[in-house]
Design an enzyme around this catalytic site. Sequence first.
Site, short mmCIF file in Angstrom:
data_model
loop_
_atom_site.label_atom_id
_atom_site.label_comp_id
_atom_site.label_asym_id
_atom_site.label_seq_id
_atom_site.Cartn_x
_atom_site.Cartn_y
_atom_site.Cartn_z
CD GLU A 60 -2.91 1.19 2.28
OE1 GLU A 60 -2.87 0.37 3.21
OE2 GLU A 60 -3.87 1.96 2.08
CB CYS A 254 -7.64 2.55 3.84
SG CYS A 254 -8.14 1.71 5.33
CG ASN A 385 -8.97 -2.86 2.22
OD1 ASN A 385 -8.37 -3.93 2.37
ND2 ASN A 385 -8.78 -1.84 3.01
CD GLU A 386 -9.29 -2.85 7.04
OE1 GLU A 386 -9.56 -1.68 7.40
OE2 GLU A 386 -8.38 -3.52 7.57
O1 AHR Z 1 -2.32 -1.38 7.03
C1 AHR Z 1 -2.82 -0.10 7.25
C2 AHR Z 1 -4.34 -0.04 7.08
O2 AHR Z 1 -4.95 -0.87 8.01
C3 AHR Z 1 -4.85 -0.53 5.76
O3 AHR Z 1 -4.84 0.46 4.80
C4 AHR Z 1 -6.26 -0.91 6.07
O4 AHR Z 1 -6.75 -1.89 5.21
C5 AHR Z 1 -6.21 -1.30 7.53
O5 AHR Z 1 -7.19 -0.68 8.25
#
Ligand code: AHR
Length: 672
Positions: A60, A254, A385-386
Site C-alpha cells: 500500500e 484503505c 478492502n475492509e
Molecule cells: O495497514 C494499514 C491499514 O490498516 C490498511 O490500509 C487498512 O486496510 C487497515 O485498516
Amino acid sequence: MNRILKHLLGIGAGAVLAYGCGTAMSDTKTTEDSMSASFQVNYDETIAKIEPTMYGIFFEDINFAIDGGLYAELVKNRSFEFDKPLRGWTELKDKGLGVRFFPINTNNPRNARFMRVQIDEPGSGAGLANEGFRGMGLKEGLPHDFSIQVRDIDGNVSAIRIELLDSNGQVIANSRVEGINNEWQTLTTSLTPSKTEAKGTMNIWFEGVGTVDIDMVSLFPSDTWKGRKNGLRADLVQLLADLDPGFLRFPGGCIVEGFDLSQRYQWKNTVGDVDERVVTINRWNFEFDHRPAPDYYQSFGVGFYEYFLLAEDLGAEPMPILNCGMACQFNTGELVPLDQLDPYVEDALDLIEFANGSTDTKWGKLRAEMGHPEPFNLKMLGVGNEQWGPQYVERYVPIVDAIKAQYPDIQIIAATGSDGSIFPNGEEEIEYLWKEWKRLKPEIVDEHFYRNPDWFMENADWYDSYERTGSKLFVGEWAAQSVGVASPDNKNNWETALSEAAFLTGLERNADLVTMTSYAPLFAHADGWQWTPDLIWFNNLDSYGTANYYVQKLYSNNPGTHVIPLEKDNKPVTGQDGLYASATRDENAGELIIKIVNTNNASVNASFDVLGAEMGATVSAQVMSSKDMEAYNTFEEGDKISPRSESQKVEGGKLSYDLEPYSLTVLRIEAK
Ligand code: AHR
C-alpha cells in the site's frame, strides 16, 4: 467451538488487549533456567498441503511507501498537479515581478496542469528548487537521469541549467539542457554527484529572457531495479525478493477505498504513459492529525502495470484489490448508488482483460504497448478492502456475478471488514458477513488483525477450531502493536516479532484453511511515515528489515510442501509451557522442517521423536533470539535481531536442539 463462540472469546481478549500493552511473554520465570520438552513428529502423515501462495506481501502507498520510497523518482510534484501547484518547489528569483510562475490548467484530466515560467528580468537568476521527498538521496559517482518536458512560448530562453545540492546548499553536480523550441519536447541529461547526500535538493535555472512552459521535471538514479527507466529502488525490491513471496497484494489497504469515492484508487488512471497518469491525493495525506503529510500525493509512476511487473519479477501471484463502490467506512463511507455500479463492474472486467487478455483486445493491447505482450496470468481478485454491512454484499454480488459470468476461473477474495476489535460493532459485522460468505461462497475470505503481542500468542490456536466453510482464508493484514492500534509509539520490537512467530505456527498448522498471509503495512519512510509498526524501514539512501521482517522471511523461505503433525502430549503445541511449534515436510528437498518458538526466559532442550523417517546426520538451524524484548533494528544496526545460522550433528538418529530463551528456531534436516 463454533465461530461465534470463538469470536465472543476473541472480543474478550482482543478488545481489552488491543489498546493496552500487556506483559511480554507468557512464562513467569525471572531468572534464566533450563527446561526440557519432548515432541512427537509424524513425518509421513499429511495434515495439509502448503500452497505456494502461503507467505506473501501486502502493498500500500502508506508511509511514503511508493512515492518517496519504492518509486525511485526523486522529484516531488514533478507535474505541478498537487493541490498547490508549487508544493515541493521554491521559486528562485530576486524580489520583484521580473520572474513569474503561472500554473496553467488544461482541459485534459490526464494531464491537468503545467507550469508557465515568465522571465522579464532574471536579476541574479530565475529558477525553481525541488525539495524531494524529505530531501533527495543522491549517490556519489552514480549517474542520475534528469528529464524535463519544455516548450518555448516567446523570447529567448534557450537552456536550463540543473544543479544538485547537498544539505548545506553546495553544488555537487550540474549540467545543462538546451535546444528548447516551440513544440513540447523532452530534454534529458545526466548528473553525477561528487558526494553522497541523503537530504539533497535540485535547482533548475532558466537561461535567457522570455516565456517557457515546463512539465514532468524528473530525476532518477540510474541504479534502479533491473536498470529500468521509470524504475524502482533496487535495495527495497531486493528486500522483497529475499522474502521469496508467494503473492503480491496491491494497491492496499484503505487506499483502494479512498476517503471518499472521488479519491478511490482507479487503476485505469494509473496505466499508459507516465505523464498521463492522474495525480491523486493520497488518503494518508490527512488521515492522522498526529502525522499530517500535506505533500503526500500519488503520482502513479508505480501503477497497475508496474505492480504486475513487480509480481512477475518476484515470482509472486498478482493480487489486485478493487473498489466495490464504497469509500472507506472509517472515513465518509460514501456509497455509489446500486444503479450506478456499472463503472465498477467494468473496471473489474477490464482489469482481467488488461492482465490476461490477448493483444487484440483493448486492454490487452495497452498491456502490450506498455511492454508486456504476454499475459500476466492473473488468477485472483479482491472485491472491496475492509468493507462491512449489507451495503457491501449488495455491491459485491453484482460485481462478482459479472466477473464469474465472463471469467469463471478467476478466484474472488471477499473481505470481513477490518480487525473486529477496532471498527464499530466489528465482531457482529464479521458474523453477519460470514453468514453471507457461507451462502455466497467466495473462494477466499480476507481477515485482518491488529492486536497486541499477548493476543497473538494467546491465539496461536485461532484457526484450529475454525469452521471450514469451503472458503479459504487469507490473513491479509496483521501485525502485533506494541502500544495500541496504529499508535505512533508502536515499535517493531522483538516482543512483537516473537509473538508473530508464535501466531505463524498456528497459521501454518492450519494451512488447509489459511492459504495466504501477509504482514501490514509493508514499508515506512523514517521521515515520512503515518502508521507504525511496519515491516521494512527506509530513508532516502538506506533500508533495513525489522525483526518482524526476519520472522516473516524465516517462514516464507522455509515453507515446506506439507504440514505434518508435531505434538506434545498428543496435542498441537500452541503455548503449553510457553512453546509454539509447527512442522512441515519438504518433498522437493526431502527434508523435515520444524519451526519452534520459545517464549520462556529459559533455554529449552527440545527433543523430537520423529516417526516415519530416518534423520540425516546434521541438522541446520536458523535462530533469532534476544533477551531484550524492547530491542529493535535500526539503520545503524539493521541486523541486530536477525537469523543466525548454525548446524549440529544428530547423534544416534535422535533429533534434539537447545532452544534459546525468547527465540524462534527453524530446524531443517534431511529425512528419508
Ligand atoms: O495497514 C494499514 C491499514 O490498516 C490498511 O490500509 C487498512 O486496510 C487497515 O485498516
